[in-house]
Write a protein that holds these residues in place. Structure first.
Motif, PDB file in Angstrom:
ATOM      1  N   SER A  65      -0.042   5.566   1.007  1.00 28.53           N
ATOM      2  CA  SER A  65      -1.169   6.233   1.961  1.00 28.53           C
ATOM      3  C   SER A  65      -2.316   6.855   0.730  1.00 28.53           C
ATOM      4  O   SER A  65      -1.905   6.952  -0.290  1.00 28.53           O
ATOM      5  N   THR A  66      -3.531   7.246   1.201  1.00 29.03           N
ATOM      6  CA  THR A  66      -4.629   7.661   0.809  1.00 29.03           C
ATOM      7  C   THR A  66      -4.210   8.761  -0.062  1.00 29.03           C
ATOM      8  O   THR A  66      -4.840   9.031  -1.306  1.00 29.03           O
ATOM      9  N   ASN A  67      -3.313   9.759   0.277  1.00 26.48           N
ATOM     10  CA  ASN A  67      -3.045  10.991  -0.243  1.00 26.48           C
ATOM     11  C   ASN A  67      -1.725  10.896  -1.095  1.00 26.48           C
ATOM     12  O   ASN A  67      -1.265  11.784  -1.462  1.00 26.48           O
ATOM     13  N   SER A  86       0.824  -1.046   0.150  1.00 26.87           N
ATOM     14  CA  SER A  86      -0.107   0.124   0.067  1.00 26.87           C
ATOM     15  C   SER A  86       0.903   1.258  -0.007  1.00 26.87           C
ATOM     16  O   SER A  86       1.976   1.276   0.344  1.00 26.87           O
ATOM     17  N   LEU A 115      -6.217   6.288  -7.452  1.00 22.87           N
ATOM     18  CA  LEU A 115      -6.757   7.261  -6.753  1.00 22.87           C
ATOM     19  C   LEU A 115      -5.501   7.942  -5.912  1.00 22.87           C
ATOM     20  O   LEU A 115      -5.641   9.261  -5.451  1.00 22.87           O
ATOM     21  N   ALA A 116      -4.567   7.325  -5.041  1.00 20.59           N
ATOM     22  CA  ALA A 116      -3.580   7.941  -4.124  1.00 20.59           C
ATOM     23  C   ALA A 116      -2.737   8.795  -5.174  1.00 20.59           C
ATOM     24  O   ALA A 116      -2.405   9.927  -4.736  1.00 20.59           O
ATOM     25  N   LYS A 136      -7.179   1.814  -5.524  1.00 24.08           N
ATOM     26  CA  LYS A 136      -6.379   2.515  -4.477  1.00 24.08           C
ATOM     27  C   LYS A 136      -5.191   3.138  -4.998  1.00 24.08           C
ATOM     28  O   LYS A 136      -4.854   4.428  -4.656  1.00 24.08           O
ATOM     29  N   GLU A 162      -4.927  11.872  -6.051  1.00 21.79           N
ATOM     30  CA  GLU A 162      -4.930  12.861  -4.828  1.00 21.79           C
ATOM     31  C   GLU A 162      -3.564  13.611  -4.504  1.00 21.79           C
ATOM     32  O   GLU A 162      -3.620  14.877  -4.309  1.00 21.79           O
TER      33      GLU A 162
END
Length: 387
Positions: A265-267, A263, A302-303, A299, A306
């Motif tokens: 991070s989301t941002n 993974s 999108l990350a 994910k 962002e």
């Protein structure tokens, strides 16, 4: 921004788009994807393969030297593209050329073949270790081009080839080398490797869409990564050069703390840091396009998006990707994205992702940012400029 820009004076690749620049460009102008369904050990997977003419040329290259017959296809492709890239440069003394070429998976086919043989016969063949160690990619390239200088291999998963550029830049700017060959090579299409990706639940399933990999589709509801095979090599040297294809003017890199093995991070914190470092001293509004890493996962895509919004705010450049067309080539993916960036600059033409609504900017292409990230949250951003 770099202290001194770095000229790209040679470039060669092999991928699903072929190996000759005019053909590669024409295929980029087409909206056709090269993804096909193939059976691997009685399991069907969507993949992207070399065209037959590339396979035949790589086979002829292998047969031309008896020492090459025991090498993995990833090593063969690296040597093949390095020879072609250097031929464009006019470099005379190849003994001084530094080499940094890596791979995410390394000698995938050969390692699995030898391991299967070991399970059956309980003994290992003589050449197992030297031909499957990751370092043999760079050392065989150095051998083939007759370099007597530094030869470095590494695996930083999917950011491998852009990491090679960052490393070469340090060598060049330090004065420890004047010429460097960099790149990545990947031959990941085996039943075991594909099963690993499927086990992660990030691989594309059988699809009725003509675009099974939905890279840059930020509203998709399913993961759609597809693997492809490919290799590319670039020749780098400092300063202004009459034969420069373009210039590397910024390099950024970052690694973020992990929450999971795969993974970020989301941002996209690592992407944010890498892009900001690459753009330090450069006006982000002057970036015309970004070739995104965008592997086609929910994910991951999108990350990165962002992160782009965080860095560029309301002036987001034109976004593109090539994974919907040539698949994700792991360690070679970054430098194949660099190829797309080079071609867009040289032809002053934006390449759209056909299933994404986007507006072609009314401005010439002078500066393109390329992103890559691998397992472990290690991102690299490279800014290339026309002048």
């Amino acid at each position: 921004m770099l202290k001194q820009k770095i000229a790209i004076t040679g470039f060669a690749s092999v991928s699903a788009l072929g190996e000759h620049e005019p053909d590669i460009w024409q295929k980029y102008l087409s909206n056709q994807s090269n993804i096909i369904a193939v059976d691997f050990d009685k399991q069907e997977y969507l993949v992207v393969r070399f065209p037959n003419d590339v396979k035949e040329n790589l086979a002829r290259f292998t047969l031309a030297n008896s020492k090459y017959k025991n090498l993995d296809s990833s090593v063969i492709a690296a040597m093949y593209t390095a020879e072609k890239a250097i031929a464009q440069t006019g470099w005379k003394n190849t003994a001084e050329i530094g080499v940094n070429i890596g791979s995410s998976r390394g000698a995938t086919h050969l390692f699995e073949k030898y391991h299967e043989d070991f399970l059956i016969n309980k003994t290992a063949q003589t050449l197992v270790s030297p031909t499957t160690t990751l370092g043999n990619i760079a050392t065989w390239v150095a051998h083939h081009i007759k370099s007597e200088s530094i030869a470095i291999s590494h695996s930083i998963t999917c950011s491998t080839s852009l990491q090679a550029i960052a490393n070469a830049a340090a060598w060049l700017q330090s004065g420890m080398s004047t010429q460097f060959v960099v790149g990545g090579s990947e031959a990941p299409l085996t039943a075991f490797t594909l099963a690993q990706m499927r086990a992660l639940k990030i691989y594309a399933q059988k699809s009725t869409s003509i675009y099974p990999c939905q890279a840059l589709n930020f509203s998709k509801k399913y993961n759609s990564m597809v693997l492809g095979e490919g290799a590319a090599t670039a020749c780098l040297e400092l300063g202004e050069k009459e034969n420069a294809l373009a210039y590397i003017t910024g390099i950024g890199y970052a690694t973020e703390s992990l929450e999971h093995n795969t993974s970020i991070s989301t941002n996209g914190i690592c992407f944010q840091k890498a892009m900001r470092m690459a753009l330090k001293g450069f006006n982000p509004a002057n970036v015309d396009a970004i070739v995104m890493h965008a592997p086609g996962t929910i994910k991951g895509d999108l990350a990165e998006y962002e992160a782009v919004k965080s860095v560029f705010g309301n002036t987001i450049p034109f976004l593109t990707s090539n994974k919907w067309k040539i698949g994700h080539t792991f360690g070679a993916s970054g430098i194949l994205s660099l190829e797309l960036a080079l071609l867009m600059i040289r032809n002053n033409t934006y390449i759209k992702v056909p299933y994404i609504q986007s507006t072609i900017p009314n401005r010439d292409i002078k500066n393109v940012l390329i992103n890559a990230v691998g397992f472990g949250g290690n991102a690299v951003s490279i800014l290339i400029s026309k002048h």
